[in-house]
Write an enzyme that holds these catalytic residues in place. Structure first.
Site, short mmCIF file in Angstrom:
data_model
loop_
_atom_site.label_atom_id
_atom_site.label_comp_id
_atom_site.label_asym_id
_atom_site.label_seq_id
_atom_site.Cartn_x
_atom_site.Cartn_y
_atom_site.Cartn_z
N ASP A 64 -32.14 -15.11 -22.86
CA ASP A 64 -32.44 -16.49 -22.48
C ASP A 64 -31.64 -16.84 -21.23
OD1 ASP A 64 -33.24 -19.10 -22.36
OD2 ASP A 64 -32.42 -19.70 -24.30
N ASN A 138 -23.11 -17.14 -19.17
CA ASN A 138 -22.82 -15.91 -18.43
C ASN A 138 -23.14 -16.14 -16.95
OD1 ASN A 138 -23.46 -13.22 -17.25
ND2 ASN A 138 -23.09 -12.48 -19.33
N SER A 174 -23.56 -5.67 -14.30
CA SER A 174 -24.99 -5.38 -14.22
C SER A 174 -25.21 -4.28 -13.20
CB SER A 174 -25.78 -6.62 -13.81
OG SER A 174 -27.11 -6.27 -13.49
N LYS A 216 -17.40 -9.19 -18.84
CA LYS A 216 -18.35 -8.21 -19.40
C LYS A 216 -18.33 -6.95 -18.55
CE LYS A 216 -22.95 -7.81 -21.43
NZ LYS A 216 -24.15 -8.57 -21.83
N TYR A 317 -29.24 -7.66 -28.63
CA TYR A 317 -30.27 -7.86 -27.61
C TYR A 317 -31.46 -6.96 -27.93
CZ TYR A 317 -32.39 -8.53 -22.98
OH TYR A 317 -33.25 -8.84 -21.96
#
Length: 339
Positions: A64, A138, A174, A216, A317
């Site tokens: 989301d 996040n 990421s 993260k 997830y």
């Protein structure tokens, strides 16, 4: 029931399926229906980062991105909800197709590239939600912000989300934003964390509350690099670490359709890598900083394994996409059964 829904959704392209699912979960949340569709997990409150979590199983960031279905996810039984990754300005992300299912491996490869509607839009969605539980936001950097100026984007987002988040996650892991992962190492990491810590102190004084910061990290670092990250987190006063993001490894999906697609691999194949990272962190942190574990939880026992490895909380997830809301309750039950 979810098995049937999944069969229908999996006939659509992964991104269309994702968007439709988000719309349905959001609509169900607004109507208060989601809690009727699945059995809620047992209450298992835990206190981490000074926050009270209804249970230790949360929604990981990425599902989301814009905060469109906060109430809906909460009603499914998640003990906390993390939204984002959000950037200062809206951005479209990478060209489509950019999500690929690998059902034989219970895996997903994505190269979304932080597609989101921007931090201001996300905050409007947060304001419209009724959710009173723990909400993580996040944050990341825009694609066109040079990596050497990345700290500016993180500070812009931190300033804006601070008053509205229970905790803030700093995404430096990421694989789909060029150069981003370089922020996990050496002086780049220390400078970023020091700037965030300083701004956190200033915002605490302004708002009269301290909002915890979690970092993260990726599963693709060596043990030595992971230990260095742990030490930097302690030195700069961070509040938690989330382990882990997706992996660039293709172990476990070699030869499968879409297995060679570029992007981050999530789901069952990342499980052992992520759990190993949790163990390395736990050994170095020795209880001084909580670990939130995410990566490859497709059964309740995998959630329990993450807790046994040293995590305080877990997030779902890919497993949620493959198994549906029942995995939340199954995971809470498995953790509760540890005693």
């Amino acid at each position: 029931m979810y098995t049937l829904a999944r069969q229908l959704l999996f006939k659509l392209s992964p991104e269309t399926s994702h968007d439709l699912s988000l719309d349905l979960i959001g609509a169900g949340g607004r109507l208060g229906l989601n809690g009727l569709l699945c059995k809620a997990p047992a209450q298992m409150p835990v206190k981490v980062m000074g926050l009270e979590f209804a249970n230790p199983v949360g929604l990981a960031a990425g599902l989301d991105k814009n905060g469109a279905a906060i109430d809906g996810f909460a009603q499914l039984g998640f003990g906390f909800v993390e939204i984002g990754t959000v950037t200062p300005r809206p951005q479209p992300g990478n060209p489509k197709p950019r999500i690929f299912r690998l059902p034989q491996a219970e895996a997903i490869i994505n190269r979304m590239g932080f597609n989101n509607l921007g931090v201001d839009n996300l905050l409007a969605r947060v304001a419209a939600s009724q959710y009173k539980g723990v909400l993580g936001i996040n944050i990341g950097k825009n694609f066109d912000t040079p990596v050497e100026r990345a700290v500016d984007d993180y500070l812009i987002c931190l300033d804006k989300v601070y008053a509205h988040a229970s905790y803030v996650t700093v995404n430096v892991s990421s694989p789909n934003t060029p150069g981003l992962r370089s922020l996990q190492f050496g002086e780049s990491l220390k400078q970023l964390l020091a700037a965030l810590s300083q701004r956190q102190q200033e915002l605490t004084a302004i708002h009269g509350k301290r909002v915890p910061l979690a970092i993260k990290i990726a599963p693709d670092m060596s043990d030595e690099e992971t230990v260095e990250v742990a030490r930097a987190l302690l030195e700069t006063g961070m509040d938690a670490v989330i382990a882990t993001n997706t992996t660039l490894s293709r172990e476990g999906v070699e030869g499968l359709e879409h297995g060679a697609e570029a992007g981050g691999l999530s789901g069952a194949p990342v499980r052992e890598k992520s759990t190993h990272t949790v163990k390395v962190l736990a050994a170095e942190l020795a209880g001084r900083l909580p670990i939130i574990a995410v990566g490859g939880i497709t059964e309740g026992k995998h959630a329990a394994e993450k807790i046994a490895a040293g995590a305080s909380l877990v997030q779902l997830y890919s497993g949620f996409i493959y198994k549906g809301p029942a995995l939340i309750r199954e995971s809470v039950d498995a953790i509760a059964a540890m005693g």
